[in-house]
Design an enzyme around this catalytic site. Structure first.
Site, mmCIF file in Angstrom:
data_model
loop_
_atom_site.group_PDB
_atom_site.id
_atom_site.type_symbol
_atom_site.label_atom_id
_atom_site.label_comp_id
_atom_site.label_asym_id
_atom_site.label_seq_id
_atom_site.Cartn_x
_atom_site.Cartn_y
_atom_site.Cartn_z
ATOM 1 N N ASP A 75 20.366 22.915 46.855
ATOM 2 C CA ASP A 75 21.045 21.841 46.098
ATOM 3 C C ASP A 75 20.700 21.541 44.635
ATOM 4 O O ASP A 75 19.705 22.055 44.341
ATOM 5 C CB ASP A 75 20.800 20.536 46.765
ATOM 6 N N GLU A 139 16.875 18.468 48.373
ATOM 7 C CA GLU A 139 15.623 18.447 47.613
ATOM 8 C C GLU A 139 15.730 17.133 46.481
ATOM 9 O O GLU A 139 15.128 16.274 46.362
ATOM 10 C CB GLU A 139 15.127 19.764 47.190
HETATM 11 C C1 LIG Z 1 0.700 17.990 28.122
HETATM 12 C C2 LIG Z 1 2.174 18.486 28.226
HETATM 13 C C3 LIG Z 1 2.250 18.904 29.704
HETATM 14 C C4 LIG Z 1 3.725 18.966 30.049
HETATM 15 C C5 LIG Z 1 4.042 19.593 31.308
HETATM 16 C C6 LIG Z 1 5.486 19.604 31.501
HETATM 17 C C7 LIG Z 1 5.727 20.772 32.376
HETATM 18 C C8 LIG Z 1 7.284 21.058 32.504
HETATM 19 C C9 LIG Z 1 7.553 21.892 33.509
HETATM 20 C C10 LIG Z 1 8.452 21.979 34.336
HETATM 21 C C11 LIG Z 1 9.409 20.795 34.771
HETATM 22 C C12 LIG Z 1 9.034 20.244 35.788
HETATM 23 C C13 LIG Z 1 10.015 19.984 36.943
HETATM 24 C C14 LIG Z 1 9.350 19.057 38.257
HETATM 25 C C15 LIG Z 1 10.305 19.298 39.295
HETATM 26 C C16 LIG Z 1 10.716 18.110 39.964
HETATM 27 C C17 LIG Z 1 11.895 18.101 40.895
HETATM 28 C C18 LIG Z 1 12.492 17.178 41.142
HETATM 29 O O1 LIG Z 1 13.184 16.899 40.016
HETATM 30 N N1 LIG Z 1 12.377 16.188 41.893
HETATM 31 C C19 LIG Z 1 13.188 14.980 41.975
HETATM 32 C C20 LIG Z 1 13.909 14.589 43.270
HETATM 33 C C21 LIG Z 1 12.700 14.585 44.362
HETATM 34 C C22 LIG Z 1 12.630 15.626 44.973
HETATM 35 C C23 LIG Z 1 11.589 15.372 46.252
HETATM 36 C C24 LIG Z 1 10.985 14.202 46.530
HETATM 37 O O2 LIG Z 1 10.326 13.920 47.445
HETATM 38 C C25 LIG Z 1 11.697 13.111 45.708
HETATM 39 C C26 LIG Z 1 12.278 13.185 44.761
HETATM 40 C C27 LIG Z 1 12.238 13.891 41.413
HETATM 41 O O3 LIG Z 1 13.052 12.952 41.152
HETATM 42 O O4 LIG Z 1 11.290 14.050 41.227
HETATM 43 ZN ZN LIG Z 2 14.093 21.349 41.908
HETATM 44 ZN ZN LIG Z 3 15.461 18.852 40.250
#
Ligand SMILES: CCCCCCCC/C=C\CCCCCCCC(=O)N[C@@H](Cc1ccc(O)cc1)C(=O)O
Ligand SMILES: [Zn+2]
Ligand SMILES: [Zn+2]
Length: 453
Positions: A75, A139
């Protein structure tokens, strides 16, 4: 080559129970068509879980080896038509990049894992170590009907995993200020989350004779206090300390000395890195005002104003502490606070010579990305489906084997999400190697690699 058809299927998740189910079904049919070996091999079982998610059980030849798991999701978050160079579900190729929602988050992993397995099967490869592949369908809206159901099914079968790999971090190239070469950050935890609904009720009436304070004004003042008073700095109290210690030698003098001595310098370092949003998310529990609703007509004083505030909780804090700080900061009984969703930061996964997953990732990263200069434990700033798997293993890692440059981070959930053809091929190569490297039964003796010198 990326299966472009996967990007063209708009598997958008708006809210829990508001999914594009037609697209999810189409995605299921699509993977059956493009990965025939995965779906027809005798030692691979595939099951549909929670109506649209997929669970693959790849039965290895050696039942003595503890299985592992690869997790991804099909998704995607919604995408506006404007703001993009190419329409978000067109999978347009331009100057070596494929544009489209899901190219980084997370169809690259879903398709990449199946592609790597398909290649191995075509070479008649039979893994020794069993593994599971989970492809969730919700997700982006918490994973309760997909990822969580897969976890519960495996738990009911008594499965224990040696490690689990999901999305949530990557190879950062120019993302961390002061580090010039690409570094692989494997997240050993993810932040907790607390979403609050704030409501203020006041007497409705005619706008020509307004009371001194309205529901809108009271609520606006409350959320403004939350935004103006960020949560305390906690830099150095969680695994971000380990991350910066591992990365210390990547910084030029004198920052390398500063990073090696965070016991002394963390107050100074935190003030520097909090200036950027991604840095700030490493330093503290973040506060995001995400919804504000009030009023129906310009000359009617509304009875009700409500807002949602989402906190991402630093690994050194808990939901209860955040809630206490919020109440103290708002300090106004007229603001009703209700908890919409809350969970503490996830446990910290092992990071040592005995951690099988870490050693396999390390070896695979060094094989496939020789230009990566450090491999360090990190913190996932968002949440992933992996959080539903804590009963199956304490070794949960979040790492997407893709190079992210400074402007790529904002493409995730933003405009012009894209992946280069080269990076996608590298991701498949990583997974292809990872599956083979996981077939070792014992860990190699620890040695100093050039990565650690
Ligand atoms: C010092 C600087 C360090 C910087 C580090 C930055 C790293 C960035 C790298 C990658 C990006 C991170 C992506 C995170 C993935 C998150 C996945 C997401 O968007 N999840 C949603 C929805 C969600 C999913 C599952 C759950 O149980 C709850 C919510 C979210 O809102 O988090
Ligand atoms: Zn994701
Ligand atoms: Zn995401």
């Amino acid at each position: 080559m990326f299966s472009l058809g996967a990007i063209k299927i708009p598997t958008v998740a708006f809210l829990r129970k508001q999914l594009n189910t037609t697209a999810l079904i189409e995605f299921g049919k699509y993977i059956q068509k493009v990965f025939p070996a995965v779906f027809s091999t005798e030692f691979i079982q595939h099951e549909v879980v929670g109506e649209y998610s997929y669970l693959f059980t790849v039965r290895g030849s050696d039942p003595q080896l503890m299985p592992y798991m690869l997790l991804a999701h099909m998704d995607v978050v919604p995408a506006s038509e404007e703001g993009w160079k190419f329409p978000p579900f067109s999978a347009e190729e331009d100057e070596g990049y494929i544009y489209g929602r899901g190219t980084l988050d997370n169809k690259n992993s879903a398709i990449g894992i199946l592609q790597a397995l398909e290649f191995l099967l075509r070479r008649n490869y039979r893994p020794r170590r069993s593994f599971y592949i989970g492809i969730g369908h919700d997700e982006e809206v918490s994973g309760l009907d997909g990822g969580k159901q897969i976890a519960m099914l495996l738990q009911a079968r008594g499965v224990k995993l040696s490690f689990l790999l999901d999305e949530g971090s990557g190879i950062l190239d120019g993302v961390i200020e002061g580090i010039k070469s690409p570094v692989a950050l494997i997240a050993v935890t993810e932040k907790g989350s607390l979403t609050l609904n704030l409501t203020v009720r006041s007497d409705p009436g005619h706008s020509s004779a307004p009371p001194k304070e309205t529901s809108i004004g009271i609520l606006a003042a409350a959320v403004s206090r939350l935004e103006k008073n960020p949560m305390p700095r906690l830099f150095g109290y969680g695994p971000e300390l380990m991350m910066f210690e591992h990365l210390a030698s990547e910084f030029a003098f004198p920052l390398n000395i500063v990073m090696k001595n965070l016991w002394l310098f963390s107050p100074l370092v935190s003030r520097i890195i909090e200036r950027k949003p991604t840095g700030n998310s490493m330093v503290r529990t973040t506060t995001a005002l995400t919804i504000f609703k009030a009023g129906i007509k310009f000359n009617v004083i509304p009875h009700l104003a409500s807002a949602a505030v989402n906190f991402r909780i630093h690994p050194a804090q808990k939901v209860a502490e955040v809630l206490e700080i919020v109440k103290d900061t708002i300090d106004d009984d007229r603001v009703e606070i209700t908890v919409t969703e809350a969970f503490d930061p996830l446990p910290i996964s092992p990071w040592d010579d005995q951690a099988l997953g870490v050693q396999i990732f390390r070896r695979t990263i060094m094989d496939v990305f020789p230009h990566v200069s450090s491999i360090a434990p990190g913190v996932c700033i968002g949440n992933t489906d992996s959080r539903h798997f804590t009963n199956l293993t304490d070794a949960i890692y979040r790492f997407n084997p893709v190079v992210l440059k400074a402007d790529d981070v904002s493409r995730i959930h933003g405009w012009n999400e894209r992946i280069s053809v080269k990076d996608y091929e590298k991701q498949v190569e990583f997974l292809f190697q990872l599956i083979q490297n996981s077939d070792i039964d014992k860990l190699p003796k620890p040695h100093l690699s050039t990565h650690e010198l």
